[in-house]
Design a protein around this motif. Sequence first.
Motif, PDB file in Angstrom:
ATOM      1  N   ILE A  54     -35.882  20.263  42.117  1.00  0.00           N
ATOM      2  CA  ILE A  54     -37.120  19.572  42.485  1.00  0.00           C
ATOM      3  C   ILE A  54     -36.954  18.068  42.300  1.00  0.00           C
ATOM      4  CG2 ILE A  54     -39.589  19.343  42.036  1.00  0.00           C
ATOM      5  CD1 ILE A  54     -39.560  22.236  41.027  1.00  0.00           C
ATOM      6  N   GLY A  55     -37.149  17.325  43.387  1.00  0.00           N
ATOM      7  CA  GLY A  55     -37.100  15.872  43.348  1.00  0.00           C
ATOM      8  C   GLY A  55     -38.496  15.280  43.294  1.00  0.00           C
ATOM      9  N   GLU A  56     -38.575  13.992  43.595  1.00  0.00           N
ATOM     10  CA  GLU A  56     -39.849  13.274  43.470  1.00  0.00           C
ATOM     11  C   GLU A  56     -40.688  13.358  44.740  1.00  0.00           C
ATOM     12  OE1 GLU A  56     -39.515   9.398  41.562  1.00  0.00           O
ATOM     13  OE2 GLU A  56     -40.824   8.544  43.077  1.00  0.00           O
ATOM     14  N   ALA A  57     -40.213  12.696  45.777  1.00  0.00           N
ATOM     15  CA  ALA A  57     -40.974  12.618  47.029  1.00  0.00           C
ATOM     16  C   ALA A  57     -40.022  12.239  48.150  1.00  0.00           C
ATOM     17  CB  ALA A  57     -42.070  11.565  46.903  1.00  0.00           C
ATOM     18  N   PRO A  58     -40.382  12.540  49.389  1.00  0.00           N
ATOM     19  CA  PRO A  58     -39.520  12.138  50.494  1.00  0.00           C
ATOM     20  C   PRO A  58     -39.399  10.622  50.581  1.00  0.00           C
ATOM     21  CG  PRO A  58     -41.288  13.625  51.225  1.00  0.00           C
ATOM     22  CD  PRO A  58     -41.590  13.234  49.825  1.00  0.00           C
ATOM     23  N   GLY A  59     -38.256  10.146  51.063  1.00  0.00           N
ATOM     24  CA  GLY A  59     -38.085   8.742  51.407  1.00  0.00           C
ATOM     25  C   GLY A  59     -38.171   8.598  52.925  1.00  0.00           C
ATOM     26  N   ALA A  60     -37.723   7.453  53.422  1.00  0.00           N
ATOM     27  CA  ALA A  60     -37.859   7.193  54.864  1.00  0.00           C
ATOM     28  C   ALA A  60     -37.086   8.214  55.705  1.00  0.00           C
ATOM     29  CB  ALA A  60     -37.372   5.779  55.161  1.00  0.00           C
ATOM     30  N   ASP A  61     -35.850   8.524  55.306  1.00  0.00           N
ATOM     31  CA  ASP A  61     -35.037   9.469  56.094  1.00  0.00           C
ATOM     32  C   ASP A  61     -35.647  10.863  56.090  1.00  0.00           C
ATOM     33  OD1 ASP A  61     -32.874   7.620  56.698  1.00  0.00           O
ATOM     34  OD2 ASP A  61     -32.370   7.752  54.574  1.00  0.00           O
ATOM     35  N   GLU A  62     -36.111  11.271  54.911  1.00  0.00           N
ATOM     36  CA  GLU A  62     -36.711  12.603  54.780  1.00  0.00           C
ATOM     37  C   GLU A  62     -38.003  12.698  55.595  1.00  0.00           C
ATOM     38  OE1 GLU A  62     -35.674  10.724  52.164  1.00  0.00           O
ATOM     39  OE2 GLU A  62     -33.852  11.879  51.697  1.00  0.00           O
ATOM     40  N   ASP A  63     -38.775  11.605  55.576  1.00  0.00           N
ATOM     41  CA  ASP A  63     -40.029  11.564  56.325  1.00  0.00           C
ATOM     42  C   ASP A  63     -39.754  11.674  57.828  1.00  0.00           C
ATOM     43  OD1 ASP A  63     -42.930  11.104  56.512  1.00  0.00           O
ATOM     44  OD2 ASP A  63     -42.358   9.182  57.401  1.00  0.00           O
ATOM     45  N   LYS A  67     -36.999  16.947  56.143  1.00  0.00           N
ATOM     46  CA  LYS A  67     -36.213  17.737  55.177  1.00  0.00           C
ATOM     47  C   LYS A  67     -35.969  16.932  53.917  1.00  0.00           C
ATOM     48  CE  LYS A  67     -32.926  20.672  57.644  1.00  0.00           C
ATOM     49  NZ  LYS A  67     -31.490  20.985  57.620  1.00  0.00           N
ATOM     50  N   PRO A  68     -35.948  17.590  52.749  1.00  0.00           N
ATOM     51  CA  PRO A  68     -35.696  16.839  51.515  1.00  0.00           C
ATOM     52  C   PRO A  68     -34.224  16.419  51.381  1.00  0.00           C
ATOM     53  CG  PRO A  68     -35.950  19.167  51.017  1.00  0.00           C
ATOM     54  CD  PRO A  68     -36.248  19.002  52.485  1.00  0.00           C
ATOM     55  N   PHE A  69     -34.012  15.281  50.740  1.00  0.00           N
ATOM     56  CA  PHE A  69     -32.675  14.810  50.364  1.00  0.00           C
ATOM     57  C   PHE A  69     -31.679  14.799  51.524  1.00  0.00           C
ATOM     58  CE2 PHE A  69     -34.480  15.735  46.167  1.00  0.00           C
ATOM     59  CZ  PHE A  69     -34.107  14.594  45.483  1.00  0.00           C
ATOM     60  N   VAL A  70     -32.037  14.077  52.571  1.00  0.00           N
ATOM     61  CA  VAL A  70     -31.108  13.913  53.696  1.00  0.00           C
ATOM     62  C   VAL A  70     -30.575  12.484  53.810  1.00  0.00           C
ATOM     63  CG1 VAL A  70     -31.944  15.842  55.088  1.00  0.00           C
ATOM     64  CG2 VAL A  70     -33.056  13.609  55.290  1.00  0.00           C
ATOM     65  N   SER A  94     -36.861  21.319  46.768  1.00  0.00           N
ATOM     66  CA  SER A  94     -38.165  20.803  47.190  1.00  0.00           C
ATOM     67  C   SER A  94     -38.483  19.543  46.378  1.00  0.00           C
ATOM     68  CB  SER A  94     -39.253  21.875  47.014  1.00  0.00           C
ATOM     69  OG  SER A  94     -40.468  21.434  47.600  1.00  0.00           O
ATOM     70  N   ASN A  95     -39.669  19.026  46.529  1.00  0.00           N
ATOM     71  CA  ASN A  95     -40.102  17.821  45.822  1.00  0.00           C
ATOM     72  C   ASN A  95     -41.478  18.035  45.203  1.00  0.00           C
ATOM     73  OD1 ASN A  95     -38.111  15.629  46.319  1.00  0.00           O
ATOM     74  ND2 ASN A  95     -38.595  16.003  48.469  1.00  0.00           N
ATOM     75  N   VAL A  96     -41.823  17.235  44.207  1.00  0.00           N
ATOM     76  CA  VAL A  96     -43.178  17.292  43.645  1.00  0.00           C
ATOM     77  C   VAL A  96     -44.189  16.912  44.744  1.00  0.00           C
ATOM     78  CG1 VAL A  96     -44.756  16.300  41.942  1.00  0.00           C
ATOM     79  CG2 VAL A  96     -42.401  16.814  41.301  1.00  0.00           C
ATOM     80  N   PHE A 174     -30.560  13.014  35.710  1.00  0.00           N
ATOM     81  CA  PHE A 174     -30.881  11.757  36.390  1.00  0.00           C
ATOM     82  C   PHE A 174     -30.963  11.972  37.899  1.00  0.00           C
ATOM     83  CE2 PHE A 174     -29.029   9.579  32.526  1.00  0.00           C
ATOM     84  CZ  PHE A 174     -30.207   8.953  32.162  1.00  0.00           C
ATOM     85  N   HIS A 175     -31.858  11.226  38.516  1.00  0.00           N
ATOM     86  CA  HIS A 175     -32.055  11.324  39.960  1.00  0.00           C
ATOM     87  C   HIS A 175     -30.858  10.692  40.684  1.00  0.00           C
ATOM     88  CE1 HIS A 175     -33.843  10.823  43.890  1.00  0.00           C
ATOM     89  NE2 HIS A 175     -34.880  11.535  43.497  1.00  0.00           N
ATOM     90  N   PRO A 176     -30.370  11.313  41.765  1.00  0.00           N
ATOM     91  CA  PRO A 176     -29.222  10.728  42.470  1.00  0.00           C
ATOM     92  C   PRO A 176     -29.484   9.299  42.965  1.00  0.00           C
ATOM     93  CG  PRO A 176     -30.121  12.634  43.662  1.00  0.00           C
ATOM     94  CD  PRO A 176     -30.740  12.624  42.307  1.00  0.00           C
TER      95      PRO A 176
HETATM   96  N1  URA Z   1     -35.660  11.401  46.725  1.00  0.00           N
HETATM   97  C1  URA Z   1     -36.387  12.461  46.331  1.00  0.00           C
HETATM   98  O1  URA Z   1     -36.836  12.535  45.198  1.00  0.00           O
HETATM   99  N2  URA Z   1     -36.590  13.434  47.203  1.00  0.00           N
HETATM  100  C2  URA Z   1     -36.105  13.424  48.442  1.00  0.00           C
HETATM  101  O2  URA Z   1     -36.335  14.370  49.174  1.00  0.00           O
HETATM  102  C3  URA Z   1     -35.346  12.308  48.829  1.00  0.00           C
HETATM  103  C4  URA Z   1     -35.135  11.316  47.964  1.00  0.00           C
END
Ligand code: URA
Length: 207
Positions: A54-63, A67-70, A94-96, A174-176
């Motif tokens: 579980i990550g935080e939230a989508p960024g620009a690419d994900e939006d 898809k998460p973490f692309v 997924s993300n929060v 830690f978050h990537p």
């Molecule tokens: N960072 C996040 O926490 N989630 C994503 O999906 C992309 C970047």
Amino acid sequence: KLKDKIILKNHIEEINNLDELEKYIKNSKECKLKNAANSTVFADGNPNSKIMLIGEAPGADEDKLGKPFVGRAGKLLDKMLSAISLNRNKVYISNVLPWRPPSNREPNSEEILQCMPFIQKHIEIVNPSILILLGGTAAKAILTTNIGITKLIGKWHKYNSLNLKKPILTRAIFHPAFLLRSPQYKKVTWQDLQEIEIEIGKYDKNN
Ligand code: URA
């Protein structure tokens, strides 16, 4: 399409599968972040996996891609997974927050609280054996703590939810995206990953 036949549930308590949850989130109106976002980023990977990230939230690419973490952080996440013989077909991600906060700002506590029922339900449905929280925002929200990420790494935690029969073994790392900015923390993160790999190995033997 089959997905169009999914009935929209009015109450999150009634939901018991991922298709219904995705539809519910896409139709929800509680969180204003949705208005500015292009996509509702729901999840990626294998929903039958015993490992959920579980990550935080989508960024620009994900939006953009839905898809998460692309993006760049996602590429590093893929490397982190492959370091312990995992990949996107072997984990569920997924993300929060399912919506991108404008200009990638950190989500505020109101937005996090509005979205918490989604990820709580998401965890309940997937019911993984191991939960991996990526970064301080996810760790604080999911573990309901104010303790910072630097104190949460390096040990196992338990995630409890009213609707789960037993707590889920949880690890915060830690978050990537943070590791891209501060590569000196990669070493300790790789140690965390190795401990996670050992735990996964135990699980594989017992099941
Ligand atoms: N960072 C996040 O926490 N989630 C994503 O999906 C992309 C970047």
